[in-house]
Structure formats: structure tokens, C-alpha cells
Write a protein that holds these residues in place. Structure first.
Motif, PDB file in Angstrom:
ATOM      1  N   ALA A  78      30.062 -50.881  41.526  1.00 32.87           N
ATOM      2  CA  ALA A  78      31.432 -50.533  41.907  1.00 32.87           C
ATOM      3  C   ALA A  78      32.297 -50.163  40.703  1.00 32.87           C
ATOM      4  CB  ALA A  78      32.067 -51.684  42.687  1.00 32.87           C
ATOM      5  N   ALA A  79      32.199 -50.913  39.616  1.00 30.64           N
ATOM      6  CA  ALA A  79      33.046 -50.647  38.446  1.00 30.64           C
ATOM      7  C   ALA A  79      32.730 -49.281  37.832  1.00 30.64           C
ATOM      8  CB  ALA A  79      32.868 -51.748  37.412  1.00 30.64           C
ATOM      9  N   ASN A  80      31.459 -48.969  37.689  1.00 31.79           N
ATOM     10  CA  ASN A  80      31.091 -47.670  37.120  1.00 31.79           C
ATOM     11  C   ASN A  80      31.362 -46.533  38.095  1.00 31.79           C
ATOM     12  OD1 ASN A  80      30.173 -48.208  34.406  1.00 31.79           O
ATOM     13  ND2 ASN A  80      28.580 -49.430  35.391  1.00 31.79           N
ATOM     14  N   GLY A  81      31.230 -46.789  39.388  1.00 30.69           N
ATOM     15  CA  GLY A  81      31.587 -45.782  40.390  1.00 30.69           C
ATOM     16  C   GLY A  81      33.058 -45.416  40.293  1.00 30.69           C
ATOM     17  N   GLU A  82      33.896 -46.415  40.139  1.00 27.68           N
ATOM     18  CA  GLU A  82      35.340 -46.154  39.983  1.00 27.68           C
ATOM     19  C   GLU A  82      35.625 -45.410  38.688  1.00 27.68           C
ATOM     20  OE1 GLU A  82      37.971 -46.353  41.992  1.00 27.68           O
ATOM     21  OE2 GLU A  82      36.582 -46.958  43.568  1.00 27.68           O
ATOM     22  N   ALA A  83      34.881 -45.719  37.625  1.00 26.24           N
ATOM     23  CA  ALA A  83      35.065 -45.011  36.354  1.00 26.24           C
ATOM     24  C   ALA A  83      34.725 -43.530  36.513  1.00 26.24           C
ATOM     25  CB  ALA A  83      34.209 -45.656  35.260  1.00 26.24           C
ATOM     26  N   VAL A  84      33.641 -43.235  37.228  1.00 28.06           N
ATOM     27  CA  VAL A  84      33.273 -41.838  37.479  1.00 28.06           C
ATOM     28  C   VAL A  84      34.355 -41.157  38.314  1.00 28.06           C
ATOM     29  CG1 VAL A  84      31.648 -40.347  38.723  1.00 28.06           C
ATOM     30  CG2 VAL A  84      30.797 -42.141  37.202  1.00 28.06           C
ATOM     31  N   MET A  85      34.856 -41.840  39.342  1.00 24.33           N
ATOM     32  CA  MET A  85      35.908 -41.253  40.173  1.00 24.33           C
ATOM     33  C   MET A  85      37.170 -40.976  39.354  1.00 24.33           C
ATOM     34  SD  MET A  85      34.561 -40.591  42.986  1.00 24.33           S
ATOM     35  CE  MET A  85      36.047 -39.977  43.730  1.00 24.33           C
ATOM     36  N   GLU A  86      37.498 -41.845  38.421  1.00 24.50           N
ATOM     37  CA  GLU A  86      38.668 -41.610  37.565  1.00 24.50           C
ATOM     38  C   GLU A  86      38.457 -40.382  36.688  1.00 24.50           C
ATOM     39  OE1 GLU A  86      42.218 -41.402  36.020  1.00 24.50           O
ATOM     40  OE2 GLU A  86      41.697 -42.687  37.703  1.00 24.50           O
ATOM     41  N   LEU A  87      37.252 -40.210  36.167  1.00 24.94           N
ATOM     42  CA  LEU A  87      36.962 -38.999  35.389  1.00 24.94           C
ATOM     43  C   LEU A  87      37.101 -37.739  36.247  1.00 24.94           C
ATOM     44  CD1 LEU A  87      33.846 -40.182  33.360  1.00 24.94           C
ATOM     45  CD2 LEU A  87      36.106 -39.648  32.443  1.00 24.94           C
ATOM     46  N   LEU A  88      36.611 -37.796  37.483  1.00 22.96           N
ATOM     47  CA  LEU A  88      36.743 -36.645  38.380  1.00 22.96           C
ATOM     48  C   LEU A  88      38.202 -36.374  38.711  1.00 22.96           C
ATOM     49  CD1 LEU A  88      33.746 -37.237  40.822  1.00 22.96           C
ATOM     50  CD2 LEU A  88      33.875 -35.635  38.898  1.00 22.96           C
ATOM     51  N   ARG A  89      38.990 -37.433  38.943  1.00 21.11           N
ATOM     52  CA  ARG A  89      40.430 -37.254  39.209  1.00 21.11           C
ATOM     53  C   ARG A  89      41.124 -36.605  38.019  1.00 21.11           C
ATOM     54  NH1 ARG A  89      39.798 -42.133  41.996  1.00 21.11           N
ATOM     55  NH2 ARG A  89      40.263 -43.387  40.180  1.00 21.11           N
ATOM     56  N   GLU A  90      40.787 -37.035  36.818  1.00 18.78           N
ATOM     57  CA  GLU A  90      41.400 -36.466  35.609  1.00 18.78           C
ATOM     58  C   GLU A  90      41.048 -34.991  35.468  1.00 18.78           C
ATOM     59  OE1 GLU A  90      43.741 -36.261  32.288  1.00 18.78           O
ATOM     60  OE2 GLU A  90      43.594 -37.909  33.730  1.00 18.78           O
ATOM     61  N   LEU A  91      39.786 -34.636  35.698  1.00 16.02           N
ATOM     62  CA  LEU A  91      39.396 -33.228  35.669  1.00 16.02           C
ATOM     63  C   LEU A  91      40.183 -32.424  36.696  1.00 16.02           C
ATOM     64  CD1 LEU A  91      35.534 -33.592  35.295  1.00 16.02           C
ATOM     65  CD2 LEU A  91      37.085 -32.568  33.619  1.00 16.02           C
ATOM     66  N   ASN A  92      40.331 -32.984  37.896  1.00 15.56           N
ATOM     67  CA  ASN A  92      41.067 -32.301  38.952  1.00 15.56           C
ATOM     68  C   ASN A  92      42.546 -32.138  38.586  1.00 15.56           C
ATOM     69  OD1 ASN A  92      42.563 -32.845  41.936  1.00 15.56           O
ATOM     70  ND2 ASN A  92      41.043 -31.210  41.810  1.00 15.56           N
ATOM     71  N   ARG A  93      43.142 -33.174  38.019  1.00 16.57           N
ATOM     72  CA  ARG A  93      44.553 -33.080  37.584  1.00 16.57           C
ATOM     73  C   ARG A  93      44.740 -31.987  36.535  1.00 16.57           C
ATOM     74  NH1 ARG A  93      44.724 -38.903  38.319  1.00 16.57           N
ATOM     75  NH2 ARG A  93      43.873 -39.201  36.240  1.00 16.57           N
ATOM     76  N   ASN A  94      43.692 -31.742  35.757  1.00 11.91           N
ATOM     77  CA  ASN A  94      43.759 -30.718  34.713  1.00 11.91           C
ATOM     78  C   ASN A  94      43.304 -29.344  35.208  1.00 11.91           C
ATOM     79  OD1 ASN A  94      44.815 -32.264  32.558  1.00 11.91           O
ATOM     80  ND2 ASN A  94      42.835 -33.267  32.356  1.00 11.91           N
ATOM     81  N   GLY A  95      43.175 -29.182  36.520  1.00 11.87           N
ATOM     82  CA  GLY A  95      42.933 -27.863  37.093  1.00 11.87           C
ATOM     83  C   GLY A  95      41.532 -27.581  37.597  1.00 11.87           C
ATOM     84  N   ALA A  96      40.598 -28.482  37.414  1.00  9.35           N
ATOM     85  CA  ALA A  96      39.234 -28.244  37.878  1.00  9.35           C
ATOM     86  C   ALA A  96      39.144 -28.419  39.391  1.00  9.35           C
ATOM     87  CB  ALA A  96      38.256 -29.201  37.202  1.00  9.35           C
ATOM     88  N   THR A  97      38.313 -27.617  40.003  1.00 11.17           N
ATOM     89  CA  THR A  97      37.973 -27.791  41.410  1.00 11.17           C
ATOM     90  C   THR A  97      36.718 -28.650  41.465  1.00 11.17           C
ATOM     91  OG1 THR A  97      38.872 -25.640  41.994  1.00 11.17           O
ATOM     92  CG2 THR A  97      37.273 -26.600  43.528  1.00 11.17           C
TER      93      THR A  97
END
Length: 64
Positions: free
Chosen positions: A14-33
Motif C-alpha cells: 500500500a505505501a509504495n502503491g501510494e508513492a507511485v500514484m503520487e508520482l503519476l499525479r505530479e506528472l499529470n499536474r505538470n501536463g502529462a496525460t
């Protein structure tokens, strides 16, 4: 940039899954689809749009 992610949290705790999701959210906030495939409803809830499939067919897709 577009990122295709097939079960990016599939074999993580769960902890590493959330870390991956945070990385994906950050990429998305910076314009990535992000196009992510998941069976985990917890992670699907992070998406701005979801498309559900059953037996290879779209069973629900929100209006755009």
C-alpha cells in the motif's frame, strides 16, 4: 507527454502503491496525460475520467 501505465501498482504494498500514484499525479499536474489500467478501485478513484470494460467491451464511459 503521454504515459501508458498497465497496473503500475499491481505488485506493490500500500505505501509504495501510494508513492507511485503520487508520482503519476505530479506528472499529470505538470501536463502529462496518464492512461492507466487497473483492477484496484482505490487507485481508479484518483482518475479524472474512467472507462470501464467487461469482456473487452466498454460498459460505461462518462460524457466528455
Amino acid at each position: 507527454m503521454t504515459l501508458l501505465a498497465d497496473e503500475p501498482t499491481g505488485n506493490l504494498d500500500a505505501a509504495n502503491g501510494e508513492a507511485v500514484m503520487e508520482l503519476l499525479r505530479e506528472l499529470n499536474r505538470n501536463g502529462a496525460t496518464i492512461c492507466m489500467v487497473t483492477h484496484d478501485h482505490r487507485y481508479a478513484e484518483h482518475a479524472g475520467r474512467t472507462v470501464n470494460l467487461f469482456d473487452g467491451r466498454v460498459v460505461n464511459e462518462p460524457s466528455q
